[in-house]
Enzyme design. Sequence first.
Site, PDB file in Angstrom:
ATOM      1  N   ASN A  53       0.799  -1.226   0.000  1.00 26.29           N
ATOM      2  CA  ASN A  53       0.000   0.000   0.000  1.00 26.29           C
ATOM      3  C   ASN A  53       0.830   1.272   0.000  1.00 26.29           C
ATOM      4  O   ASN A  53       0.278   2.366   0.070  1.00 26.29           O
ATOM      5  CB  ASN A  53      -0.940  -0.006   1.212  1.00 26.29           C
ATOM      6  CG  ASN A  53      -2.032  -1.056   1.080  1.00 26.29           C
ATOM      7  OD1 ASN A  53      -2.448  -1.393  -0.024  1.00 26.29           O
ATOM      8  ND2 ASN A  53      -2.467  -1.600   2.194  1.00 26.29           N
ATOM      9  N   CYS A 150      -9.561  -4.018  -5.968  1.00 23.85           N
ATOM     10  CA  CYS A 150      -9.969  -4.827  -4.826  1.00 23.85           C
ATOM     11  C   CYS A 150     -11.397  -4.497  -4.428  1.00 23.85           C
ATOM     12  O   CYS A 150     -11.741  -3.336  -4.215  1.00 23.85           O
ATOM     13  CB  CYS A 150      -9.020  -4.550  -3.661  1.00 23.85           C
ATOM     14  SG  CYS A 150      -9.394  -5.461  -2.176  1.00 23.85           S
TER      15      CYS A 150
END
Length: 288
Positions: A53, A150
């Site tokens: 991330n 996602c």
Amino acid sequence: GRVQFFSKRWSVWGDGYLWARPGKGINSTMTSSFYVRGGKPLEGEITVRGAKNLVSKAMVAALLGETESFLTSVPDISDVRIVSELLRVHGVKIERDTEAGTLRMDPSNVERAHVADIAAHAGSSRIPILFCGPLLHRLGEAVIPDLGGCRIGTRPINYHLDVLRNFGARVDKREHGIYITAPDGLRGAKIRLEYPSVGATEQVLLTAVRAKGITGLENAAVEPEIEDLIAVLQKMGAIISLRTDRTIVIEGVEKLNGYRHRCIPDRIEAASWACAALVPHRDVFVRG
């Protein structure tokens, strides 16, 4: 027992049975699903590389600089491949050493890309939305295809588009994607997020650092990856302060340079290995 899981990378110890089915499309070199038959407890040693991330956002940040950037502890994941190709179609030179985990990016010749080329490389990734701020600064326009990624809830992109509008961008939704322009340039703004969205916070940071004036972001996300992205931008010459009340203040600058940075370790991966070691009460040493 037998476990089926979906992952972008994997490791396994012992004499378990593993069957892998190749993925499809642009990331055909990646494996999309695994079938693992265990039988022995996990034990041994694993090295955790950079946070998923953070690394892709740090790569996008390289677009803001006028000199090359160098990133280390880069994981071998699909996000890195996707962003590398997206940077290439925008004229960025990429040199990557997968084994060493290093990535060099030269954005000195950033250029426009066709929406079809962006879509071909992005696939279902949501990363292209974060290209908008840097591309508006470099080219005066940005285009993003229909976004996937996602599936955690609906994860709407309206927060991103609202952020860009606050900076003075014009958003035009067309048949093949979303076209964004900034005919009068981007200017600092006062923004308060409805909830501390990580993506919207990243969007503000990547847009505000070269916008004219001062930007104040309230109710910002403050995850470790956000703090590390701030560190990356500060190395480039950005003026950013993070307050204890979840407020981030950014003073825009006209020019940013490249950076050299080592990604923070992936805390989610490290915790996953720790949980896996707890079940059989064996020792797993997590490096990094």
